[in-house]
Design a protein around this motif. Structure first.
Motif, PDB file in Angstrom:
ATOM      1  N   ALA A  12      41.205  46.119  54.011  1.00 19.58           N
ATOM      2  CA  ALA A  12      41.849  45.002  54.831  1.00 19.58           C
ATOM      3  C   ALA A  12      42.924  46.303  55.334  1.00 19.58           C
ATOM      4  O   ALA A  12      43.347  47.443  55.189  1.00 19.58           O
ATOM      5  CB  ALA A  12      42.606  44.249  54.395  1.00 19.58           C
TER       6      ALA A  12
ATOM      7  N   CYS B 150      47.332  43.605  57.501  1.00 14.89           N
ATOM      8  CA  CYS B 150      46.756  42.270  56.806  1.00 14.89           C
ATOM      9  C   CYS B 150      46.928  44.090  55.213  1.00 14.89           C
ATOM     10  O   CYS B 150      47.304  42.881  53.932  1.00 14.89           O
ATOM     11  CB  CYS B 150      45.648  42.363  57.157  1.00 14.89           C
ATOM     12  SG  CYS B 150      45.642  40.933  58.087  1.00 14.89           S
TER      13      CYS B 150
ATOM     14  N   ILE C 205      47.529  40.577  51.669  1.00 15.86           N
ATOM     15  CA  ILE C 205      47.216  39.756  51.738  1.00 15.86           C
ATOM     16  C   ILE C 205      46.580  39.907  50.106  1.00 15.86           C
ATOM     17  O   ILE C 205      45.773  38.718  49.714  1.00 15.86           O
ATOM     18  CB  ILE C 205      45.722  39.560  52.292  1.00 15.86           C
ATOM     19  CG1 ILE C 205      45.399  40.401  53.024  1.00 15.86           C
ATOM     20  CG2 ILE C 205      47.039  39.072  54.035  1.00 15.86           C
ATOM     21  CD1 ILE C 205      44.113  39.761  53.796  1.00 15.86           C
TER      22      ILE C 205
ATOM     23  N   ALA D  27      51.672  35.300  53.707  1.00 12.33           N
ATOM     24  CA  ALA D  27      50.978  35.716  55.066  1.00 12.33           C
ATOM     25  C   ALA D  27      49.571  34.248  55.295  1.00 12.33           C
ATOM     26  O   ALA D  27      49.009  34.491  54.144  1.00 12.33           O
ATOM     27  CB  ALA D  27      50.988  37.480  54.238  1.00 12.33           C
ATOM     28  N   THR D  28      49.311  34.974  56.282  1.00 11.04           N
ATOM     29  CA  THR D  28      47.816  34.810  56.775  1.00 11.04           C
ATOM     30  C   THR D  28      47.705  35.987  57.666  1.00 11.04           C
ATOM     31  O   THR D  28      48.332  37.297  58.063  1.00 11.04           O
ATOM     32  CB  THR D  28      47.836  33.592  57.716  1.00 11.04           C
ATOM     33  OG1 THR D  28      49.216  33.533  58.991  1.00 11.04           O
ATOM     34  CG2 THR D  28      48.340  32.336  57.254  1.00 11.04           C
ATOM     35  N   CYS D  29      46.125  36.090  57.535  1.00  8.15           N
ATOM     36  CA  CYS D  29      45.414  37.454  58.540  1.00  8.15           C
ATOM     37  C   CYS D  29      45.036  36.731  59.431  1.00  8.15           C
ATOM     38  O   CYS D  29      43.363  37.225  59.193  1.00  8.15           O
ATOM     39  CB  CYS D  29      45.570  38.571  57.220  1.00  8.15           C
ATOM     40  SG  CYS D  29      45.557  39.720  58.268  1.00  8.15           S
TER      41      CYS D  29
ATOM     42  N   ARG E 143      41.970  33.911  51.945  1.00 13.18           N
ATOM     43  CA  ARG E 143      42.612  34.737  50.966  1.00 13.18           C
ATOM     44  C   ARG E 143      41.900  34.126  49.358  1.00 13.18           C
ATOM     45  O   ARG E 143      41.632  33.067  49.253  1.00 13.18           O
ATOM     46  CB  ARG E 143      44.162  35.391  51.082  1.00 13.18           C
ATOM     47  CG  ARG E 143      44.732  34.970  51.870  1.00 13.18           C
ATOM     48  CD  ARG E 143      45.801  35.087  52.447  1.00 13.18           C
ATOM     49  NE  ARG E 143      46.654  35.902  51.111  1.00 13.18           N
ATOM     50  CZ  ARG E 143      47.995  35.646  50.708  1.00 13.18           C
ATOM     51  NH1 ARG E 143      48.419  35.429  51.323  1.00 13.18           N
ATOM     52  NH2 ARG E 143      48.295  36.679  49.755  1.00 13.18           N
TER      53      ARG E 143
END
Length: 163
Positions: free
Chosen positions: A93, A97, A101, A126-128, A134
């Motif tokens: 990442a 990110c 994550i 968190a989202t990415c 994830r």
């Protein structure tokens, strides 16, 4: 000048080409076979997928990320055996990110990924991105399967010398 019908047809064709070029991400999360681990749907945080009954376990997710960083083959085996996901490679990442994550699956590229932990601990909220799914530990029971031990190759017997 393009007519409305031609413009609509071009947009439909462009959308079809985009869908053909990308792998279709899973719209639902997947539970692991051994329990505790969840592969979130794209744009879904660990907090969302885990819920209140079995909250996100950031420490276990970090520990898994460390194990997967140290042994990419183990990560690939884990993803296949637990979620039926085949990793077409390993990525790390980057950007926003990185460090928040933990382990993930990039559904567009078909790659499994880890974070380098250069910035922060796992953020369960968190989202990415639209393609990132994830790998989340939900609750307290997220033991990783044992690391496979390589089978030693057989040592060939010496061939007797005959003059």
């Amino acid at each position: 000048m393009m007519t409305v019908a031609r413009l609509a047809a071009a947009l439909v064709l462009a959308a079809a080409m985009l869908n053909f070029a990308q792998a279709t991400p899973s719209s639902q999360h997947k539970l692991s076979k051994s329990g505790g681990w969840v592969l979130a749907a794209p744009e879904q945080s660990c907090s969302q997928v885990c819920g209140v009954a079995s909250p996100c376990n950031a420490a276990a997710t970090e520990a898994a990320n460390d194990a997967f960083n140290n042994d990419p083959a183990y990560f690939t085996t884990f993803m296949q055996s637990e979620f039926g996901v085949t990793c077409k490679g390993i990525e790390t990442a980057a950007g926003v990110c990185n460090g928040v994550i933990g382990p993930y699956f990039n559904s567009v590229l078909g790659k499994c990924g880890t974070a380098l932990w250069s910035r922060a601990a796992v953020d369960c909220d968190a989202t990415c991105g639209r393609s990132i799914q994830r790998v989340c530990c939900c609750g307290a029971n997220c033991a990783l399967p044992p690391t496979p031990t390589p089978t030693p190759s057989a040592t060939p017997s010496p061939t007797p010398f005959t003059p």
